[in-house]
Design a protein around this motif. Sequence first.
Motif, mmCIF file in Angstrom:
data_model
loop_
_atom_site.group_PDB
_atom_site.id
_atom_site.type_symbol
_atom_site.label_atom_id
_atom_site.label_comp_id
_atom_site.label_asym_id
_atom_site.label_seq_id
_atom_site.Cartn_x
_atom_site.Cartn_y
_atom_site.Cartn_z
ATOM 1 N N ARG A 116 0.880 -1.180 0.000
ATOM 2 C CA ARG A 116 0.000 0.000 0.000
ATOM 3 C C ARG A 116 0.916 1.229 0.000
ATOM 4 N NH1 ARG A 116 -4.108 -0.639 4.848
ATOM 5 N NH2 ARG A 116 -2.278 -1.623 5.793
ATOM 6 N N PRO A 117 1.069 1.900 -1.141
ATOM 7 C CA PRO A 117 2.040 3.001 -1.255
ATOM 8 C C PRO A 117 1.787 4.109 -0.238
ATOM 9 C CG PRO A 117 1.232 2.339 -3.420
ATOM 10 C CD PRO A 117 0.374 1.630 -2.409
ATOM 11 N N LEU A 118 2.871 4.810 0.105
ATOM 12 C CA LEU A 118 2.819 5.923 1.051
ATOM 13 C C LEU A 118 2.944 7.239 0.295
ATOM 14 C CD1 LEU A 118 5.328 4.548 3.718
ATOM 15 C CD2 LEU A 118 2.830 4.368 3.771
ATOM 16 N N PRO A 119 2.486 8.340 0.902
ATOM 17 C CA PRO A 119 2.727 9.661 0.286
ATOM 18 C C PRO A 119 4.227 9.938 0.229
ATOM 19 C CG PRO A 119 1.029 9.785 1.989
ATOM 20 C CD PRO A 119 1.651 8.427 2.113
ATOM 21 N N LEU A 120 4.689 10.449 -0.890
ATOM 22 C CA LEU A 120 6.113 10.700 -1.056
ATOM 23 C C LEU A 120 6.638 11.675 -0.007
ATOM 24 C CD1 LEU A 120 8.676 10.274 -2.732
ATOM 25 C CD2 LEU A 120 7.950 12.174 -4.190
ATOM 26 N N ARG A 121 5.819 12.647 0.371
ATOM 27 C CA ARG A 121 6.268 13.653 1.331
ATOM 28 C C ARG A 121 6.615 13.032 2.678
ATOM 29 N NH1 ARG A 121 2.374 18.263 3.966
ATOM 30 N NH2 ARG A 121 3.712 18.687 5.759
ATOM 31 N N SER A 122 5.894 11.991 3.063
ATOM 32 C CA SER A 122 6.142 11.391 4.379
ATOM 33 C C SER A 122 7.473 10.654 4.438
ATOM 34 C CB SER A 122 5.013 10.417 4.728
ATOM 35 O OG SER A 122 5.007 9.308 3.841
ATOM 36 N N ALA A 138 14.265 9.431 4.417
ATOM 37 C CA ALA A 138 15.156 9.132 3.297
ATOM 38 C C ALA A 138 16.455 9.916 3.396
ATOM 39 C CB ALA A 138 14.458 9.439 1.977
ATOM 40 N N GLY A 139 16.410 11.138 3.948
ATOM 41 C CA GLY A 139 17.632 11.909 4.133
ATOM 42 C C GLY A 139 18.581 11.210 5.095
ATOM 43 N N ALA A 140 18.034 10.744 6.227
ATOM 44 C CA ALA A 140 18.866 10.011 7.183
ATOM 45 C C ALA A 140 19.370 8.707 6.583
ATOM 46 C CB ALA A 140 18.066 9.729 8.454
ATOM 47 N N ALA A 141 18.517 8.025 5.795
ATOM 48 C CA ALA A 141 18.928 6.774 5.166
ATOM 49 C C ALA A 141 20.061 6.994 4.177
ATOM 50 C CB ALA A 141 17.732 6.127 4.461
ATOM 51 N N ALA A 142 20.017 8.096 3.431
ATOM 52 C CA ALA A 142 21.066 8.390 2.456
ATOM 53 C C ALA A 142 22.405 8.619 3.143
ATOM 54 C CB ALA A 142 20.676 9.610 1.623
ATOM 55 N N GLU A 152 7.571 13.086 16.409
ATOM 56 C CA GLU A 152 7.243 14.488 16.259
ATOM 57 C C GLU A 152 6.112 14.648 15.246
ATOM 58 O OE1 GLU A 152 10.093 13.577 13.011
ATOM 59 O OE2 GLU A 152 9.935 13.147 15.153
ATOM 60 N N PRO A 153 5.285 15.701 15.359
ATOM 61 C CA PRO A 153 4.251 15.922 14.363
ATOM 62 C C PRO A 153 4.867 16.293 13.026
ATOM 63 C CG PRO A 153 4.420 17.798 15.826
ATOM 64 C CD PRO A 153 5.301 16.733 16.402
ATOM 65 N N PRO A 154 4.194 15.964 11.929
ATOM 66 C CA PRO A 154 4.748 16.290 10.614
ATOM 67 C C PRO A 154 4.880 17.791 10.419
ATOM 68 C CG PRO A 154 2.455 15.597 10.444
ATOM 69 C CD PRO A 154 2.873 15.342 11.846
ATOM 70 N N ALA A 155 5.855 18.174 9.599
ATOM 71 C CA ALA A 155 6.084 19.589 9.340
ATOM 72 C C ALA A 155 4.900 20.190 8.594
ATOM 73 C CB ALA A 155 7.371 19.766 8.541
ATOM 74 N N GLY A 156 4.787 21.500 8.689
ATOM 75 C CA GLY A 156 3.616 22.139 8.112
ATOM 76 C C GLY A 156 3.646 22.243 6.607
ATOM 77 N N THR A 157 4.813 22.294 6.000
ATOM 78 C CA THR A 157 4.901 22.479 4.558
ATOM 79 C C THR A 157 5.895 21.504 3.967
ATOM 80 O OG1 THR A 157 6.658 24.138 4.738
ATOM 81 C CG2 THR A 157 4.364 24.925 4.797
ATOM 82 N N TYR A 208 14.707 20.203 6.012
ATOM 83 C CA TYR A 208 15.187 19.265 7.032
ATOM 84 C C TYR A 208 16.089 18.209 6.384
ATOM 85 C CZ TYR A 208 15.009 15.864 10.864
ATOM 86 O OH TYR A 208 15.337 14.984 11.853
ATOM 87 N N ALA A 209 15.621 17.641 5.268
ATOM 88 C CA ALA A 209 16.422 16.635 4.573
ATOM 89 C C ALA A 209 17.701 17.252 4.018
ATOM 90 C CB ALA A 209 15.610 15.994 3.446
ATOM 91 N N GLY A 210 17.615 18.491 3.507
ATOM 92 C CA GLY A 210 18.796 19.155 2.977
ATOM 93 C C GLY A 210 19.842 19.393 4.045
ATOM 94 N N THR A 211 19.407 19.776 5.253
ATOM 95 C CA THR A 211 20.350 19.954 6.359
ATOM 96 C C THR A 211 21.033 18.642 6.712
ATOM 97 O OG1 THR A 211 18.977 21.747 7.249
ATOM 98 C CG2 THR A 211 20.566 20.716 8.742
ATOM 99 N N THR A 212 20.250 17.559 6.735
ATOM 100 C CA THR A 212 20.819 16.235 7.020
ATOM 101 C C THR A 212 21.834 15.836 5.963
ATOM 102 O OG1 THR A 212 18.727 15.577 8.053
ATOM 103 C CG2 THR A 212 20.257 13.823 7.457
ATOM 104 N N LEU A 213 21.492 16.055 4.694
ATOM 105 C CA LEU A 213 22.409 15.705 3.612
ATOM 106 C C LEU A 213 23.672 16.560 3.663
ATOM 107 C CD1 LEU A 213 19.910 15.315 0.619
ATOM 108 C CD2 LEU A 213 20.925 13.503 2.008
ATOM 109 N N GLY A 214 23.519 17.859 3.979
ATOM 110 C CA GLY A 214 24.683 18.724 4.092
ATOM 111 C C GLY A 214 25.613 18.287 5.205
ATOM 112 N N ALA A 215 25.035 17.916 6.346
ATOM 113 C CA ALA A 215 25.863 17.434 7.454
ATOM 114 C C ALA A 215 26.564 16.132 7.083
ATOM 115 C CB ALA A 215 24.996 17.226 8.695
ATOM 116 N N GLY A 216 25.846 15.246 6.390
ATOM 117 C CA GLY A 216 26.457 13.991 5.968
ATOM 118 C C GLY A 216 27.581 14.211 4.974
ATOM 119 N N ALA A 217 27.379 15.131 4.010
ATOM 120 C CA ALA A 217 28.433 15.429 3.034
ATOM 121 C C ALA A 217 29.658 16.019 3.725
ATOM 122 C CB ALA A 217 27.897 16.388 1.975
#
Length: 314
Positions: free
Chosen positions: A211-217, A222-226, A281-286, A293-302
């Motif tokens: 049962r597919p999930l919304p991509l936004r969720s 996925a950022g942490a997984a990357a 945590e509750p989902p982000a508003g936008t 959030y994902a970009g910050t995670t990716l930047g820290a990982g890089a």
Amino acid sequence: MGRGAGKAVVGKGVRRAGATLARYRERDGDHYAAAVTFFSLLALVPLVMVAVSVAGFVLAGDRLLATELDRVIDGSLPPEIGGQVTGVVHTVVGERGRIGLLALAVAAYSGWSWISNVRDAVTAMLGQERTPRPLLRGIAADVVVLAGVGLAMAVSFGLAALTGAAGTGLLHLTGLTGGFAHFVLVAGSLLLGLAANWLVIAWCLAHLPRRPLPLRSTLRPAGAAAVGLAALQQAGGLYLHLLGRSPAVAAFGTLVGVLLFVYLVVRWLLMVTVWLTVRAEPPAGTLAADVRYAGTTLGAGASAELVVRTLSGR
């Protein structure tokens, strides 16, 4: 006040990690990871057969190359072994069509079996119930998802490779070949590689479940997984570097390393899938907030990967 808020965030993260591990064990995550690892390695066999068939067609169409290969084999191996290897090569060239057709048939079945087991594992980690469906309809759905995964990986990594090549060409064109320019190019390549992994993993987390999930969720997990996947890649590269130059050790150690690497990657991705179900945590508003959030995670990982490469000299 700031220190108290920091402790609260750390405490929430620790509780969430503990809940993720507990739920992962409850849903037999290690068993699913071992099964997916087995099917992943099994699916590589027909791909090797396809490569052998392609090599046979290449040798059949280029007699000079075939003659040079025979010369190299005869000069590199003892006569009794070299004769056997040459016979195998000639057999492959002669039976290239049959080998290719058999490889394609086996690859089609093993590919469907692999994606079906991967989808079952992801579905189980999400706690979804498998709804029975007609066999042909299920096979068609699995094949569509398999094609989507392949296309997503090809597009993402292709874009990252093209961007890296374009950056190198731009540096040569402008004459910026100094240390700082190289540093910027490496940092940009690492970030693009993480972004490619992020897009692929986000798409897979959204579409692999029955049962597919919304991509936004899936964007934040996925950022942490990357980042975790990049860390495993660095560890795998270090492992291969430490194997030494002994052919026997390298051959055996590489086989063990590949098996362990695939298992750890699958295990990590399944844990991230479970993490989707224990988000405290509750989902982000936008959507922009999730991307930031994902970009910050990716930047820290890089940044961390760049530091590791600089210190290790790799």
